[in-house]
Design an enzyme around this catalytic site. Structure first.
Site, PDB file in Angstrom:
ATOM      1  N   ASP A  14       0.854  -1.182   0.000  1.00  0.00           N
ATOM      2  CA  ASP A  14       0.000   0.000   0.000  1.00  0.00           C
ATOM      3  C   ASP A  14       0.894   1.238   0.000  1.00  0.00           C
ATOM      4  OD1 ASP A  14      -0.855   0.252   3.550  1.00  0.00           O
ATOM      5  OD2 ASP A  14       1.038  -0.011   2.510  1.00  0.00           O
ATOM      6  N   ASP A  28      -3.421   8.024  -1.767  1.00  0.00           N
ATOM      7  CA  ASP A  28      -4.730   8.666  -1.883  1.00  0.00           C
ATOM      8  C   ASP A  28      -5.024   9.427  -0.600  1.00  0.00           C
ATOM      9  OD1 ASP A  28      -6.845   5.814  -0.965  1.00  0.00           O
ATOM     10  OD2 ASP A  28      -4.815   6.355  -0.362  1.00  0.00           O
ATOM     11  N   HIS A  40      -6.298 -22.037   9.690  1.00  0.00           N
ATOM     12  CA  HIS A  40      -7.644 -22.409   9.249  1.00  0.00           C
ATOM     13  C   HIS A  40      -8.376 -21.229   8.614  1.00  0.00           C
ATOM     14  CE1 HIS A  40     -11.829 -23.658   9.157  1.00  0.00           C
ATOM     15  NE2 HIS A  40     -12.094 -22.538   9.797  1.00  0.00           N
TER      16      HIS A  40
END
Lengths: 397, 348
Positions: free
Chosen positions: B91, B126, B314
């Site tokens: 990011d 942004d 899991h």
């Protein structure tokens, strides 16, 4: 369980073979029992366990006290026992109340009804009946009877009581012994040679499949330990296996092997791992000058390195150059240094894998030395080389 | 442009595609686990490969702090540093920005850091505003995002190895969102993200923004809905035509003792689990569900690191296998009523 001595060296050190029902292969001794918490390694997940050398890494140790807050013995039974519950069907499990890491004997609170331990769930008193209930539900391959362990500084009276109590509990445990599962009679006696001998002799005449030697690693010095160990092993039949707790460091393991012990637990790997250390001492037994080790740095004492040290920030090499463990095959010192820096769990996972792998290699060299009949030299040389490095470091400072 | 995006199958707006990135050819829709500091908490790269992870997200802010982007670059990039052979996305570093005063630096610095880290996909900086905020701030943020995209494009030094994605902002306002989409599409970027959502807005507003953006973004480029999320949200967004998702939820909730199951969640910490000898999810084929009971996991969670590891394993398995798997029938029915047909994704 089957056990046989195959070779002897320097009188008492023995190489043997132990076969447990659930393990597909026999395991050579002297061997290391891997520490677990509730049946699984502390950090290495079950699918990564298989990356460790086999069958060396197939013996695991746990304490029934790990389950004092559940699941209940009834639930464990309904699941089918410990092997089933932790999904490690082809591994051997040894149950010992003390685990040297988080279940530590608290002799001050132990009384005639049961043994007391300091655990992460607080102080727990466990009685022989309860202990046997847990053993019966968990179905370990082998288990030690409940013992009253006292530290080296316990007075004679307390020490004597611990021997009487341990033998009494041994009989109570055997009386409730489940079918299957080899019972190891517990031997204590603190730092008193006579009590050690007495306890060993008492247990030697009981109907057990092996012996668990307790009370070590609780304050006795390196110097007094060999005679205490010999006081025990000299009074035990040679054909049954001997297991011990509390001898964690390599030098301590060597003392145990020299006295004729076959199975060892060790908290060493755990403490190294959570400290951010990785073992690097040479496993190669041939006489060789290791030039790497002469270039001393802040991060190393030539037996292990501290991966938190800034000197490793950009080190794109593995912990040990020709180590074939998962960690060294896949990751660099720089990456582990970063993980430790940012407190990521993966650091401990990778370190536990490498340290276990390395320590298993150490046990392999011990076995080789015994089979070649030169264990005594091996022990001398090993201890000497570690002292030399320390001396050299002192001079270079 | 350093990617290829090929739609292989469709049903109305939903699409299954192959996204070929420099390090890995991915199948979309896909979920990206968040590996904030160069690792997914408690899992090895081997395990991640095994459970089907295709792209991992790294946080530029955290990595720039430790061990620094220069160090990562010096050691050959993040792929090499963490030994992850598949794809990475970083990011912009802006989400964790603390001070607004240094914005001028951060815009280009974010791209520079990302260039050094070397991920397959990098995000333009942004101006993120929470959807719960109203007023002129949203419009300001949207226009600023467009201006910053140009600066990011200019600062991007490795366009042939790393794909710069633009992020659509504009809050919940359809007019602002439209302006932003058109502005970004004009810049002809390799891919587009829908940002500013997953921050507490009501679900009925959330899906409408996603629907609008996916309708207006180009068909032949990937669409990434940032911060999503809950399995149901992923189903809905995929039906609307989105392709990529990321969220800390599965791994974070694992560390609090919660497992993801088809029916929702299962709180392993709960006392009801103490003697429950069933697996977490009998329909799940992961190593954890095949070997462990709820009772055993219960005794581990919140007390032992192993509990976190097994549950993370899991939960990620569930998220990574799930977008390819069957959609529960009740969701298909709900979509029907909402006027969105995803019947081809429902179990027959």
């Amino acid at each position: 369980m089957k056990f046989a001595v195959k070779a002897l060296s320097s009188g008492k050190a023995r190489a043997g073979v132990v076969h447990l029902g659930s393990c597909p292969s026999s395991i050579e001794t002297p061997c290391l029992l891997l520490s677990t918490r509730k049946g699984l390694p502390i950090f290495i997940s079950p699918d990564l366990l298989s990356s460790l050398p086999s069958p060396d890494s197939n013996l695991l140790q746990f304490s029934p006290l790990h389950f004092s807050e559940g699941p209940s013995p009834k639930t464990i039974s309904s699941i089918g026992g410990l092997h089933q519950m932790v999904g490690l069907h082809e591994y051997g499990f040894a149950a010992v109340a003390r685990d040297s890491i988080q279940c530590l004997p608290e002799c001050g609170s132990t009384n005639k009804t049961g043994a007391s331990f300091e655990t992460p769930c607080g102080r727990r008193l466990i009685k022989p009946v309860e202990y046997m209930e847990m053993i019966t539900s968990m179905k370990p391959n082998l288990w030690a009877t409940l013992a009253d362990e006292v530290p080296a500084w316990a007075n004679n009276k307390r020490n004597k009581t611990s021997v009487d109590r341990t033998v009494k509990w041994l009989d109570e445990c055997i009386a409730r012994s489940p079918a299957g599962g080899a019972v190891f009679g517990s031997i204590v006696g603190g730092s008193n040679i006579e009590e050690r001998k007495r306890c060993a002799q008492e247990v030697a005449v009981r109907n057990v499949s092996g012996y668990w030697i307790g009370g070590f690693g609780l304050g006795e010095s390196m110097e007094e330990r060999p005679s205490l160990l010999n006081a025990v092993t000299d009074n035990l039949p040679k054909d049954w296996p001997r297991m011990i707790c509390g001898l964690g460091l390599p030098e301590e393991v060597l003392q145990g092997v020299a006295a004729g012990v076959d199975l060892f637990d060790s908290a060493y790997i755990y403490h190294l791992t959570i400290g951010g250390f990785a073992l690097t001492f040479p496993l190669d037994r041939t006489e060789k000058i290791d030039y790497n080790y002469q270039l001393s740095d802040q991060g190393s004492d030539r037996t292990k390195i501290n991966l938190r040290a800034t000197v490793y920030r950009k080190d794109a090499t593995p912990i040990v150059e020709d180590c074939c463990c998962y960690t060294c095959q896949n990751h660099t010192k720089a990456y582990i240094n970063h993980l430790l820096n940012v407190h990521e769990m993966l650091a401990q996972i990778l370190l536990e894998i490498h340290n276990t792998h390395h320590y298993l290699g150490f046990f392999r060299s011990i076995r080789e030395a015994i089979k070649e009949g030169c264990f005594e030299q091996f022990q001398k040389k090993f201890v000497q080389s570690r002292r030399e490095h320390l001396a050299a470091d002192v001079v270079s400072v | 442009m350093a990617l290829r995006f090929e739609v292989l199958g469709r049903f109305n707006r939903a699409r299954a595609a192959q996204l070929t990135l420099p390090h890995f050819a991915c199948q979309t829709p896909l979920f990206m686990p968040v590996g904030t500091q160069g690792t997914i908490k408690g899992l090895t790269t081997d395990q991640l490969e095994e459970i089907g992870c295709q792209i991992i997200l790294g946080n530029t802010y955290h990595l720039a702090l430790r061990p620094t982007s220069e160090l990562i670059d010096e050691l050959g990039g993040l792929h090499k540093f963490m030994n992850w052979p598949r794809a990475l996305l970083t990011d912009s570093g802006g989400f964790q920005m603390v001070s607004l005063l240094h914005l001028a630096d951060i815009t280009e610095k974010g791209v520079t850091f990302q260039n050094r880290i070397g991920a397959d996909i990098i995000m333009a900086l942004d101006d993120v505003v929470r959807t719960t905020i109203t007023g002129p701030r949203i419009e300001e943020a949207m226009y600023r995002t467009l201006r910053w995209v140009d600066r990011c494009i200019a600062a991007h030094k490795r366009p042939h190895e790393q794909n710069l994605f633009g992020i659509v902002q504009g809050g919940l306002d359809p007019v602002l969102r439209d302006i932003c989409v058109r502005g970004l599409v004009d810049r002809n970027l390799p891919g587009y993200a829908i940002g500013g959502l997953a921050g507490g807005e009501d679900k009925d507003s959330f899906w409408r923004v996603v629907a609008q953006c996916t309708a207006a973004l180009p068909e032949d480029k990937p669409r990434y809905v940032m911060g999503v999320g809950y399995p149901l949200d992923i189903v809905v967004c995929s039906a609307l035509g989105a392709d990529m998702y990321d969220c800390v939820y599965p791994t974070r909730t694992a560390r609090f003792g919660t497992a993801l199951v088809p029916e929702g969640v299962l709180k392993l910490k709960h006392n009801a689990m103490v003697n429950d000898t069933r697996p977490i999810d009998p329909t799940c084929a992961c190593m954890v569900c095949k070997n462990y009971t709820r009772a055993y996991i219960h005794c581990l969670v919140t007390k032992d690191a192993m509990g976190s590891q097994l549950l993370s394993y899991h939960n990620l398995y569930y998220m990574l296998q799930f977008p390819k798997g069957d959609v529960p029938e009740w969701v298909c029915n709900a979509m029907d009523v909402a006027g969105i047909d995803i019947s081809s994704c429902c179990s027959s």
